[in-house]
Design an enzyme around this catalytic site. Structure first.
Site, PDB file in Angstrom:
ATOM      1  N   ASP A 140       0.839  -1.214   0.028  1.00 57.04           N
ATOM      2  CA  ASP A 140      -0.065   0.092  -0.010  1.00 57.04           C
ATOM      3  C   ASP A 140       0.835   1.422  -0.120  1.00 57.04           C
ATOM      4  OD1 ASP A 140      -2.554   1.149   0.107  1.00 57.04           O
ATOM      5  OD2 ASP A 140      -2.528   1.599   2.409  1.00 57.04           O
ATOM      6  N   HIS A 141       0.442   2.407  -0.709  1.00 58.25           N
ATOM      7  CA  HIS A 141       1.014   3.642  -0.857  1.00 58.25           C
ATOM      8  C   HIS A 141       2.797   3.625  -0.639  1.00 58.25           C
ATOM      9  CE1 HIS A 141      -2.389   6.194  -0.403  1.00 58.25           C
ATOM     10  NE2 HIS A 141      -2.873   5.219   0.339  1.00 58.25           N
ATOM     11  N   HIS A 163      -7.224   9.733   5.089  1.00 55.24           N
ATOM     12  CA  HIS A 163      -6.582   8.678   6.016  1.00 55.24           C
ATOM     13  C   HIS A 163      -6.838   9.079   7.489  1.00 55.24           C
ATOM     14  CE1 HIS A 163      -4.091   7.728   2.223  1.00 55.24           C
ATOM     15  NE2 HIS A 163      -5.023   6.541   2.620  1.00 55.24           N
ATOM     16  N   GLY A 164      -7.036   8.216   8.439  1.00 59.08           N
ATOM     17  CA  GLY A 164      -7.015   8.359   9.833  1.00 59.08           C
ATOM     18  C   GLY A 164      -8.358   8.537  10.289  1.00 59.08           C
ATOM     19  N   HIS A 221     -10.032   5.176  -0.750  1.00 58.00           N
ATOM     20  CA  HIS A 221      -9.043   5.317   0.372  1.00 58.00           C
ATOM     21  C   HIS A 221      -9.851   5.753   1.466  1.00 58.00           C
ATOM     22  CE1 HIS A 221      -4.759   3.786  -1.431  1.00 58.00           C
ATOM     23  NE2 HIS A 221      -5.818   3.615  -2.214  1.00 58.00           N
ATOM     24  N   GLY A 222      -9.167   5.490   2.840  1.00 56.51           N
ATOM     25  CA  GLY A 222      -9.455   6.156   3.858  1.00 56.51           C
ATOM     26  C   GLY A 222     -10.932   5.816   4.356  1.00 56.51           C
ATOM     27  N   ASN A 257     -10.487   0.865   1.049  1.00 54.50           N
ATOM     28  CA  ASN A 257      -9.586   0.560   2.149  1.00 54.50           C
ATOM     29  C   ASN A 257      -9.763   0.987   3.377  1.00 54.50           C
ATOM     30  OD1 ASN A 257      -7.851   0.086  -0.182  1.00 54.50           O
ATOM     31  ND2 ASN A 257      -6.574   1.635   0.212  1.00 54.50           N
ATOM     32  N   VAL A 258      -9.501   0.026   4.191  1.00 53.43           N
ATOM     33  CA  VAL A 258      -9.650   0.350   5.546  1.00 53.43           C
ATOM     34  C   VAL A 258      -8.529  -0.099   6.567  1.00 53.43           C
ATOM     35  CG1 VAL A 258     -11.194  -0.239   7.747  1.00 53.43           C
ATOM     36  CG2 VAL A 258     -12.181  -0.030   5.622  1.00 53.43           C
TER      37      VAL A 258
END
Ligand code: 13P
Length: 284
Positions: free
Chosen positions: A82-83, A180-181, A208-209, A230-231
Site C-alpha cells: 500500500d502507498h 486517511h485516519g 482510500h480512507g 481501503n480500511v
C-alpha cells in the site's frame, strides 16, 4: 492456492456491484483473523501492507505467511503493498511474490506520476503482479505518507483517461473527499466527481480512507461502481482494544495465546461486518 492479483480479484466488481475490502495488516494475528473472517463469508480479500509493515514483519515472512493463509482457507487472497514511494522496495516486493503493489507518485507532477507509474507497471508485468496508482491527493496520514490540509487535492476527472491509458494500471485510487485516519468531522463525499470519473474510465476505482465513512456512503459508491475500499485505522483500533481487554480480564495469565485469540476473533468480526456492507459475500 496461489495469491490472486488485484486485477483478477476486482475483475467483475463493477458489473456485479460489489467492492473487495483492502485491509491494512500489521502482524500475524490480525492477518489470520481477517482471512478467517473473509473465509466465513466466502469472500475474496485484499491484505495490504505499508512499507513500514514490510520492514516490521519481514519481506519473505510476509509472503510465506499470506500464501499459507490463502492455501489453508481456499479463498482468493491478494497481497498488496500500500502507498509505496520507495521504488526499490516496490521492486523487491514484486520479486518476492506480492500479487499487487501501489505506486504512490501522487505528490509528483502529472507527467512525472505517469512516467514513474509506467516504469513500475512495466517491471510488475514480467512477474504477473498488478499495480494501483493514485491521482489527486488524499489528506491525512497513512503510516509514512503524510498529506497536509493545504496539499490535499481532489482527482480531476479530465486527468483520468490519459493517465489510465498511458500507465496501463490495474486500479486507480481517487480522491473524492475521504482522508486517511480518524475524521474530525463526518466526511462529505463528492459523488458528482465520482460519477464523472466512472463515465471516463473502465479502470477499477479505489476508495482510500475507509475508517469512519458512513455505511450509506459506501453503499452508494459501490452502486455507482467503486471496486475496492481501503480500511486501516479502524483495524488498528480493533486489534489494540481487543488486546487491552484480554489483558485486563486475565491479569495473572502468562500464555500469549490467551490474549491473541480474542485479537484474531475481533479482527475476523470487523472484516465480516465490512463484507456485509461491501457486498462481497459468496464472491470468492
Ligand atoms: P484509513 O486508515 O483511514 O481507514 O485508510 C486506509 C487506507 O486508505 C489505506 O490505504
Amino acid at each position: 492456492m496461489a495469491l490472486t492479483t488485484l486485477k483478477e480479484i476486482l475483475s467483475d466488481t463493477r458489473e456485479k456491484k460489489y467492492a473487495v475490502g483492502g485491509f491494512n495488516m500489521n502482524s500475524y494475528e490480525d492477518s489470520e483473523g481477517m482471512v478467517m473472517g473473509a473465509a466465513r463469508k466466502h469472500s475474496p480479500i485484499i491484505l495490504m501492507t505499508s512499507m513500514a509493515c514490510v520492514k516490521y514483519v519481514g519481506l519473505h515472512q510476509l509472503v510465506g505467511m499470506v500464501k499459507g493463509m490463502s492455501d489453508s482457507y481456499q479463498i482468493p487472497v491478494c497481497l498488496h503493498l500500500d502507498h509505496a514511494t520507495d521504488y526499490d522496495l516496490i521492486k523487491e516486493c514484486i520479486r518476492a511474490g506480492f500479487s499487487s503493489v501501489m505506486v504512490d507518485a501522487s505528490k509528483k507532477k502529472y507527467e512525472e506520476n505517469i512516467a514513474d507509474t509506467r516504469m513500475i507497471v512495466d517491471y510488475a508485468r514480467a512477474y504477473g503482479c498488478s499495480v494501483e496508482a493514485e491521482l489527486g491527493k488524499l489528506g491525512g496520514r497513512e503510516e509514512n505518507v503524510v498529506v497536509s490540509e493545504k496539499e490535499k487535492a481532489y482527482t480531476n476527472p479530465e486527468d483520468v483517461p490519459r493517465f489510465v491509458e498511458e500507465t496501463g494500471i490495474d486500479a486507480l485510487a481517487v480522491s473524492i473527499g475521504t482522508a486517511h485516519g480518524f475524521y474530525k468531522a463526518e466526511p462529505k463525499l463528492d459523488f458528482d466527481r465520482l460519477d464523472r470519473i466512472l463515465k471516463l474510465t473502465k479502470c477499477p476505482l479505489v476508495l482510500h480512507g475507509g475508517t469512519g465513512v458512513p455505511e450509506e456512503d459506501f453503499r452508494k459508491c459501490i452502486q455507482m461502481g467503486m471496486s475496492k475500499i481501503n480500511v486501516g485505522t479502524q483495524l488498528k483500533k480493533t486489534y489494540t482494544d481487543a488486546l487491552k481487554e484480554a489483558l485486563r480480564e486475565n491479569p495473572d495469565d502468562i500464555d500469549p495465546r490467551t490474549f491473541m485469540r480474542p485479537v484474531k476473533e475481533a479482527c475476523a468480526q470487523e472484516i465480516m461486518r465490512r463484507i456485509d456492507v461491501f457486498g462481497s459475500e459468496n464472491m470468492a
